[in-house]
Write a protein that holds these residues in place. Structure first.
Motif, PDB file in Angstrom:
ATOM      1  N   TYR A  70       2.546  44.966 -53.121  1.00 31.35           N
ATOM      2  CA  TYR A  70       1.697  45.444 -52.026  1.00 31.35           C
ATOM      3  C   TYR A  70       2.145  46.799 -51.490  1.00 31.35           C
ATOM      4  CZ  TYR A  70      -0.025  40.701 -52.347  1.00 31.35           C
ATOM      5  OH  TYR A  70      -0.563  39.532 -52.821  1.00 31.35           O
ATOM      6  N   GLU A 121       0.408  35.341 -55.576  1.00 27.36           N
ATOM      7  CA  GLU A 121       0.757  36.163 -54.414  1.00 27.36           C
ATOM      8  C   GLU A 121       2.265  36.145 -54.170  1.00 27.36           C
ATOM      9  OE1 GLU A 121      -1.818  34.146 -54.646  1.00 27.36           O
ATOM     10  OE2 GLU A 121      -3.392  35.685 -54.550  1.00 27.36           O
ATOM     11  N   LEU A 127      -2.653  42.464 -59.804  1.00 29.59           N
ATOM     12  CA  LEU A 127      -2.877  41.157 -59.175  1.00 29.59           C
ATOM     13  C   LEU A 127      -3.830  40.278 -59.987  1.00 29.59           C
ATOM     14  CD1 LEU A 127      -1.960  39.470 -56.851  1.00 29.59           C
ATOM     15  CD2 LEU A 127      -3.771  40.452 -55.423  1.00 29.59           C
ATOM     16  N   ARG A 176      -0.567  29.542 -54.172  1.00 28.96           N
ATOM     17  CA  ARG A 176      -0.486  30.989 -53.974  1.00 28.96           C
ATOM     18  C   ARG A 176       0.632  31.581 -54.828  1.00 28.96           C
ATOM     19  NH1 ARG A 176      -2.881  33.667 -50.185  1.00 28.96           N
ATOM     20  NH2 ARG A 176      -1.100  35.046 -49.861  1.00 28.96           N
TER      21      ARG A 176
END
Length: 276
Positions: free
Chosen positions: A87, A78, A98, A75
């Motif tokens: 975000y 992220e 992203l 990840r």
């Protein structure tokens, strides 16, 4: 000392195809309100989506190389997005950045390169480079996105190799590359790496496309320096004339009103934009 940069050059002369939307009065507003050599002044509204996407994409690439373990993490993209507070951005920004982070994690093309510089894009202005053209000197501001050292063969028929400095400018979106930006980088690179071969290119982090390698002969570098010297001198002359007589603003920086005024950072204070 007088100064010049690619940004100032682009304010004096628009890129090919953008002549209809170019306004010298906008340059006047930026100059008289104290814009830095490499920066635009933002309007009271938030930065445009394309500006945010470009900045966050560049910061994301930098984060991956500050902590290379993120490139192997399942990840990792992220995690980088969290570090960028992605975000909290508008969905239109988040939904473009992203995928860029995920693409780069899957294909980290800088990983095998000898990186000399990788700018986050939100760092202070680099020290200027003093450029001399005849008896005139000016300061050149050039902020590189990325600089790598490459080893390339001297010729196809030999095994001899040479070092090469490669200046890379990151792009996003569908904007065309402006050769003048590479020209300024090549001139700056010739001062910062005087004993090296210098090349420049543009790389689009969103479309994964790269321009051809751009080079400049010593004669071409001299022409670029001369052009920037002319811009630096004219810029200072106009500012000095404005300070002596603020009423001459419209003459020094003539307006070019049109529908493009709606997106101008200064339409809230420019009388020519009111009816556009």
């Amino acid at each position: 000392m007088d100064f010049a940069s690619y940004y100032l050059w682009s304010q004096f002369e628009p890129a090919l195809g953008w002549e209809d939307t170019h306004c010298q009065m906008q340059r006047g507003w930026r100059s008289t309100l104290g814009a830095k050599p490499l920066e635009s002044i933002s309007s009271p509204l938030a930065a445009t989506i394309w500006q945010k996407v470009g900045k966050l994409a560049q910061q994301g690439v930098s984060e991956f190389h500050r902590d290379p373990l993120l490139l192997k993490h399942p990840r990792g993209s992220e995690r980088v997005a969290d570090r960028l507070y992605l975000y909290y951005e508008l969905a239109a920004v988040r939904d473009r950045v992203l995928p860029i982070l995920r693409q780069y994690q899957a294909q980290p093309w800088l990983l095998e390169q000898e990186i000399l510089l990788l700018n986050r894009g939100d760092e202070p202005l680099p020290p200027p480079i003093e450029i001399r053209v005849g008896d005139y000197s000016f300061e050149l501001f050039a902020a590189f996105d990325c600089v790598v050292r490459e080893v390339v063969p001297m010729a196809e028929s030999t095994t001899a190799q040479r070092d090469r400095i490669h200046i890379i400018d990151f792009k996003t979106g569908l904007a065309d590359f402006d050769r003048r930006q590479a020209d300024v980088y090549l001139l700056a690179g010739s001062y910062l790496y005087p004993d090296c071969e210098i090349v420049a290119s543009f790389y689009n982090l969103e479309t994964l496309t790269s321009s051809e390698l751009i080079t400049a002969t010593p004669a071409r570098l001299a022409q670029i320096a001369q052009k920037l010297a002319q811009i630096a001198q004219l810029h200072q002359q106009q500012l000095q004339e404005y300070r002596r007589d603020p009423d001459c603003f419209d003459r020094l920086f003539p307006p070019h009103p049109g529908t493009h005024c709606r997106a101008c950072s200064f339409n809230y204070r420019c009388g020519y934009a009111m009816g556009c």
